[in-house]
Design a protein around this motif. Structure first.
Motif, PDB file in Angstrom:
ATOM      1  N   MET A   8      11.943 -48.692  48.494  1.00  0.00           N
ATOM      2  CA  MET A   8      13.206 -47.995  48.529  1.00  0.00           C
ATOM      3  C   MET A   8      13.659 -47.874  50.017  1.00  0.00           C
ATOM      4  O   MET A   8      13.048 -47.294  50.832  1.00  0.00           O
ATOM      5  N   LEU A   9      14.839 -48.425  50.301  1.00  0.00           N
ATOM      6  CA  LEU A   9      15.509 -48.265  51.587  1.00  0.00           C
ATOM      7  C   LEU A   9      16.204 -46.869  51.945  1.00  0.00           C
ATOM      8  O   LEU A   9      16.388 -46.688  53.261  1.00  0.00           O
ATOM      9  N   ASN A  10      16.295 -45.980  51.229  1.00  0.00           N
ATOM     10  CA  ASN A  10      16.765 -44.730  51.302  1.00  0.00           C
ATOM     11  C   ASN A  10      15.740 -43.938  52.419  1.00  0.00           C
ATOM     12  O   ASN A  10      14.581 -43.796  52.280  1.00  0.00           O
ATOM     13  N   LEU A  11      16.564 -43.504  53.452  1.00  0.00           N
ATOM     14  CA  LEU A  11      15.751 -42.960  54.598  1.00  0.00           C
ATOM     15  C   LEU A  11      15.187 -41.669  54.161  1.00  0.00           C
ATOM     16  O   LEU A  11      14.383 -40.939  54.805  1.00  0.00           O
ATOM     17  N   GLY A  12      15.555 -40.841  53.004  1.00  0.00           N
ATOM     18  CA  GLY A  12      14.971 -39.620  52.247  1.00  0.00           C
ATOM     19  C   GLY A  12      13.646 -40.029  51.878  1.00  0.00           C
ATOM     20  O   GLY A  12      12.641 -39.545  52.149  1.00  0.00           O
ATOM     21  N   TYR A  13      13.381 -41.487  51.579  1.00  0.00           N
ATOM     22  CA  TYR A  13      11.959 -41.973  50.858  1.00  0.00           C
ATOM     23  C   TYR A  13      11.398 -42.243  52.284  1.00  0.00           C
ATOM     24  O   TYR A  13       9.854 -41.957  52.253  1.00  0.00           O
ATOM     25  N   VAL A  14      11.735 -42.559  53.291  1.00  0.00           N
ATOM     26  CA  VAL A  14      10.957 -42.736  54.528  1.00  0.00           C
ATOM     27  C   VAL A  14      10.366 -41.396  54.898  1.00  0.00           C
ATOM     28  O   VAL A  14       9.293 -41.364  55.307  1.00  0.00           O
ATOM     29  N   LEU A  15      11.295 -40.399  55.016  1.00  0.00           N
ATOM     30  CA  LEU A  15      10.577 -39.080  55.599  1.00  0.00           C
ATOM     31  C   LEU A  15       9.574 -38.786  54.718  1.00  0.00           C
ATOM     32  O   LEU A  15       8.541 -38.029  55.013  1.00  0.00           O
ATOM     33  N   GLU A  16       9.703 -38.993  53.257  1.00  0.00           N
ATOM     34  CA  GLU A  16       8.687 -38.580  52.476  1.00  0.00           C
ATOM     35  C   GLU A  16       7.248 -39.630  52.700  1.00  0.00           C
ATOM     36  O   GLU A  16       6.211 -38.919  52.501  1.00  0.00           O
ATOM     37  N   GLU A  17       7.576 -40.610  52.810  1.00  0.00           N
ATOM     38  CA  GLU A  17       6.333 -41.533  53.284  1.00  0.00           C
ATOM     39  C   GLU A  17       5.752 -40.777  54.509  1.00  0.00           C
ATOM     40  O   GLU A  17       4.349 -40.922  54.603  1.00  0.00           O
ATOM     41  N   THR A  18       6.489 -40.645  55.539  1.00  0.00           N
ATOM     42  CA  THR A  18       6.019 -40.251  56.863  1.00  0.00           C
ATOM     43  C   THR A  18       5.272 -38.911  56.522  1.00  0.00           C
ATOM     44  O   THR A  18       4.070 -38.552  57.337  1.00  0.00           O
ATOM     45  N   ALA A  19       5.688 -38.115  55.884  1.00  0.00           N
ATOM     46  CA  ALA A  19       5.158 -36.891  55.505  1.00  0.00           C
ATOM     47  C   ALA A  19       3.791 -36.869  54.986  1.00  0.00           C
ATOM     48  O   ALA A  19       3.010 -35.985  55.174  1.00  0.00           O
ATOM     49  N   LYS A  20       3.568 -37.787  54.078  1.00  0.00           N
ATOM     50  CA  LYS A  20       2.366 -37.949  53.475  1.00  0.00           C
ATOM     51  C   LYS A  20       1.414 -38.513  54.415  1.00  0.00           C
ATOM     52  O   LYS A  20       0.248 -38.220  54.355  1.00  0.00           O
ATOM     53  N   THR A  21       1.838 -39.338  55.324  1.00  0.00           N
ATOM     54  CA  THR A  21       0.992 -39.970  56.303  1.00  0.00           C
ATOM     55  C   THR A  21       0.605 -39.120  57.420  1.00  0.00           C
ATOM     56  O   THR A  21      -0.737 -39.113  58.016  1.00  0.00           O
ATOM     57  N   TYR A  22       1.436 -38.297  58.004  1.00  0.00           N
ATOM     58  CA  TYR A  22       1.395 -37.212  59.016  1.00  0.00           C
ATOM     59  C   TYR A  22       1.865 -36.138  58.779  1.00  0.00           C
ATOM     60  O   TYR A  22       2.830 -35.422  59.481  1.00  0.00           O
ATOM     61  N   PRO A  23       1.168 -35.555  57.679  1.00  0.00           N
ATOM     62  CA  PRO A  23       1.681 -34.084  57.149  1.00  0.00           C
ATOM     63  C   PRO A  23       1.760 -32.780  58.526  1.00  0.00           C
ATOM     64  O   PRO A  23       2.597 -32.345  58.423  1.00  0.00           O
ATOM     65  N   ASP A  24       0.681 -32.937  59.002  1.00  0.00           N
ATOM     66  CA  ASP A  24       0.800 -32.035  59.981  1.00  0.00           C
ATOM     67  C   ASP A  24       1.303 -32.219  61.438  1.00  0.00           C
ATOM     68  O   ASP A  24       1.363 -31.454  62.477  1.00  0.00           O
ATOM     69  N   THR A  25       1.853 -33.470  61.767  1.00  0.00           N
ATOM     70  CA  THR A  25       2.510 -33.949  62.969  1.00  0.00           C
ATOM     71  C   THR A  25       3.581 -32.958  63.062  1.00  0.00           C
ATOM     72  O   THR A  25       4.421 -32.905  62.101  1.00  0.00           O
ATOM     73  N   THR A  26       4.153 -32.592  64.197  1.00  0.00           N
ATOM     74  CA  THR A  26       5.187 -31.850  64.415  1.00  0.00           C
ATOM     75  C   THR A  26       6.641 -32.695  64.448  1.00  0.00           C
ATOM     76  O   THR A  26       6.688 -33.866  65.020  1.00  0.00           O
ATOM     77  N   ALA A  27       7.345 -32.373  63.260  1.00  0.00           N
ATOM     78  CA  ALA A  27       8.492 -33.355  63.333  1.00  0.00           C
ATOM     79  C   ALA A  27       9.788 -32.775  64.416  1.00  0.00           C
ATOM     80  O   ALA A  27      10.593 -33.731  64.839  1.00  0.00           O
ATOM     81  N   VAL A  28      10.058 -31.446  64.245  1.00  0.00           N
ATOM     82  CA  VAL A  28      10.913 -30.936  65.128  1.00  0.00           C
ATOM     83  C   VAL A  28      10.412 -29.732  66.143  1.00  0.00           C
ATOM     84  O   VAL A  28       9.935 -28.974  65.532  1.00  0.00           O
ATOM     85  N   ILE A  29      10.865 -29.591  67.186  1.00  0.00           N
ATOM     86  CA  ILE A  29      10.819 -28.644  68.073  1.00  0.00           C
ATOM     87  C   ILE A  29      12.077 -27.991  68.325  1.00  0.00           C
ATOM     88  O   ILE A  29      12.831 -28.831  69.021  1.00  0.00           O
ATOM     89  N   LEU A  30      12.042 -26.645  68.401  1.00  0.00           N
ATOM     90  CA  LEU A  30      13.310 -26.019  68.941  1.00  0.00           C
ATOM     91  C   LEU A  30      12.872 -24.768  69.745  1.00  0.00           C
ATOM     92  O   LEU A  30      12.553 -23.764  68.981  1.00  0.00           O
ATOM     93  N   ASP A  31      12.848 -24.944  71.259  1.00  0.00           N
ATOM     94  CA  ASP A  31      12.196 -23.713  71.832  1.00  0.00           C
ATOM     95  C   ASP A  31      10.627 -23.599  71.405  1.00  0.00           C
ATOM     96  O   ASP A  31      10.088 -24.409  71.239  1.00  0.00           O
ATOM     97  N   GLN A  32      10.466 -22.370  70.615  1.00  0.00           N
ATOM     98  CA  GLN A  32       9.035 -22.367  70.395  1.00  0.00           C
ATOM     99  C   GLN A  32       8.907 -22.386  68.703  1.00  0.00           C
ATOM    100  O   GLN A  32       7.736 -22.396  68.265  1.00  0.00           O
ATOM    101  N   ILE A  33      10.078 -22.831  68.181  1.00  0.00           N
ATOM    102  CA  ILE A  33       9.706 -23.181  66.701  1.00  0.00           C
ATOM    103  C   ILE A  33       9.367 -24.528  66.547  1.00  0.00           C
ATOM    104  O   ILE A  33      10.042 -25.423  67.024  1.00  0.00           O
ATOM    105  N   LYS A  34       8.209 -24.712  65.703  1.00  0.00           N
ATOM    106  CA  LYS A  34       7.806 -26.040  65.381  1.00  0.00           C
ATOM    107  C   LYS A  34       7.823 -26.318  63.880  1.00  0.00           C
ATOM    108  O   LYS A  34       7.529 -25.391  63.166  1.00  0.00           O
ATOM    109  N   VAL A  35       8.329 -27.550  63.360  1.00  0.00           N
ATOM    110  CA  VAL A  35       8.420 -27.704  61.787  1.00  0.00           C
ATOM    111  C   VAL A  35       7.728 -29.083  61.764  1.00  0.00           C
ATOM    112  O   VAL A  35       7.928 -30.069  62.603  1.00  0.00           O
ATOM    113  N   SER A  36       6.679 -28.987  60.990  1.00  0.00           N
ATOM    114  CA  SER A  36       6.158 -30.362  60.578  1.00  0.00           C
ATOM    115  C   SER A  36       6.695 -31.232  59.806  1.00  0.00           C
ATOM    116  O   SER A  36       7.748 -30.807  58.998  1.00  0.00           O
ATOM    117  N   TYR A  37       6.067 -32.384  59.678  1.00  0.00           N
ATOM    118  CA  TYR A  37       6.660 -33.249  58.624  1.00  0.00           C
ATOM    119  C   TYR A  37       6.665 -33.005  57.389  1.00  0.00           C
ATOM    120  O   TYR A  37       7.484 -33.068  56.547  1.00  0.00           O
TER     121      TYR A  37
END
Length: 510
Positions: A1-30
């Motif tokens: 599926m070419l939907n980028l929402g699906y791409v996020l889902e697959e990346t989250a499965k592969t790298y669940p604990d990798t930090t996706a977003v940093i905003l100052d001291q806030i970190k959000v994992s995939y």
């Protein structure tokens, strides 16, 4: 599926604990980002949002942007990004013209957005993102935080096809009010795929600076979507401030810089640049406006990094050409067409130009938009025999490298932000004292171009530049405000009565 929402889902499965977003001291994992986007998709489903429905988004560079963006795509909706600097009249045009049925707004820019929403009956749902601790009811709109916590973090992605519209990016093109460029799922997917593999070359855990507005195509494709393709980390800055940007680059050990020329210029001109360690930066790319040779040279001399330059438009998803790693860097060149894209220089008679001959840049390929939303005539004007006519004048050298020479259209690019003179002129003509108005771009060493306004008064009226400046400041976004206003008894015109902007640009200011 070419939907980028699906791409996020697959990346989250592969790298669940990798930090996706940093905003100052806030970190959000995939994993967290994926779960939040699922909650957004469920909010939309509960609101009755169906496949193909348009959803407007007015959010600065904060973790909320990707949460909402990918949530809309997962629900099968179409994302309509809105500039966070816009005021009521501008916002109203976006949500009315796109037929958006829902509108996500960050509280910091909600005042003008609420006014616009209340003026458009067809937009049914206003969802305000308040401060994190606020879970109560709001005076106007629904509380995003409350809806998010009440929603499930599991969602079955709505199937979308490659030719379905994913995003509508508004651009004025050559003339008139902004038109919505319909970009398909394939447009967005493949442009991000190419950007992630060949331009910014993101790898899991690499950190990219997100300072380009995500409501613009450059930041959306070459940073956000490119990062989620490969598990990269986005370090976000809500707005560009020189000192803050330099602090974040050093603090978060930024590997990839994607900025417009003005941002590079501000960093180079910072008096305390030696206080910040940029040794972490391995790649720097530039777009949005032509990169001056002086900035290119100084950045390389100071940091040992060659800035790679490219070219694109909202209508091309946006990347059409780029100088990628491994290619010879020719200062002033926008590189060669990316894989699968054909880019040529066309003469006025429709034939193709020879090397070093100036003509209009035309493009065809997987990156070209479906068309302007509900604007078949406007689409037909720019799509001729399958070629998208950019309105930009350019040339190639004998080796196939492209160079921008001038713009056929009157677009002003100020610090990488597109400003369309016609929009400002339309506002000027609503002033009770203005008879004629013209807006032109004037050269500026730091920002590339600045906005200059020319007006002439109606008979018996007297206009002061200050009152025009104040009038515009109340009507349009700050980045469109003119540097100066010039009042003339009458504006120069040609034999047909058309205002001669070229003459205005060359006119000395006394």
């Amino acid at each position: 599926m070419l939907n980028l929402g699906y791409v996020l889902e697959e990346t989250a499965k592969t790298y669940p604990d990798t930090t996706a977003v940093i905003l100052d001291q806030i970190k959000v994992s995939y994993e967290q980002l994926n779960n939040y986007s699922n909650r957004v998709a469920n909010i939309l489903k509960q609101k009755g949002i169906k496949k193909g429905d348009k959803v407007a988004v007015m959010i600065p560079n904060l973790p909320y942007f990707p949460m909402v963006y990918y949530g809309i795509l997962k629900a099968g909706g179409v994302v309509v990004p809105v500039n966070v600097l816009y005021q009521k009249m501008e916002i109203e045009h976006y949500i009315r013209d796109s037929e958006a049925v829902a509108f996500f707004v960050y509280h910091g820019c909600s005042e003008e957005a609420i006014k616009a929403f209340q003026s458009v009956d067809s937009c049914k749902h206003l969802i305000i993102i308040p401060p994190m601790e606020n879970m109560g009811d709001l005076e106007v709109g629904e509380n995003f935080n409350k809806l998010l916590m009440e929603s499930d973090n599991k969602f079955d992605i709505v199937q979308t096809m490659p030719d379905d519209t994913a995003v509508i990016l508004y651009t004025s093109g050559t003339t008139g009010a902004p038109k919505g460029a319909e970009l398909t799922h394939f447009n967005m997917f493949f442009n991000a795929y190419y950007a992630s593999h060949e331009i910014v070359r993101v790898k899991p855990g690499m950190v990219a600076l997100v300072v380009l507005p995500l409501f613009h195509s450059f930041g959306q494709t070459c940073v956000m979507n490119a990062c989620i393709m490969r598990g990269g980390t986005m370090s976000m800055l809500p707005r560009f401030e020189t000192q803050k940007a330099m602090e974040v680059i050093a603090r978060d050990r930024i590997n990839v810089l994607a900025m417009v020329p003005t941002m590079y210029a501000f960093i180079l001109n910072a008096p305390n640049w030696q206080e910040f360690d940029f040794s972490c930066v391995t790649l720097a790319v530039s777009g949005g406006a032509a990169l001056p040779a002086d900035i290119h040279q100084r950045f390389q001399e100071r940091y040992g990094i060659t800035i790679l330059e490219g070219y694109g438009l909202s209508e091309t998803s946006p990347v059409a050409s780029f100088t990628v790693l491994g290619e010879e860097v020719r200062v002033g060149s926008i590189g060669k067409p990316i894989w699968g894209v054909d880019m040529r220089i066309m003469r006025d008679d429709g034939t193709f130009a020879e090397p070093d001959e100036i003509g209009e840049i035309v493009i065809r390929g997987h990156n070209v938009m479906k068309g302007y939303y509900k604007r078949p005539e406007a689409t037909a004007e720019v799509m001729v025999n399958d070629w998208f006519h950019t309105g930009d004048m350019g040339r190639t050298d004998k080796d196939g490298y492209f160079y921008i020479v001038d713009r056929k259209k009157e677009l002003i690019i100020r610090g990488g932000m597109n400003i369309y003179p016609r929009e400002i002129e339309e506002v000027l003509y609503t002033h009770p004292k203005v008879l004629e108005a013209a807006v032109v771009g004037i050269p500026d060493k730091l920002r590339g171009e600045e906005v200059r306004v020319y007006v002439s008064p109606k008979e018996g009226e007297e206009i002061h530049p200050e009152e025009i400046m104040q009038f515009l400041q109340e009507k349009i976004a700050k980045f469109k405000w003119p540097k100066d206003v010039v009042v003339l008894p009458q504006l120069p015109k040609g034999p047909t009565g058309k205002i001669l902007k070229r003459q205005l640009r060359s006119m000395p200011i006394v």
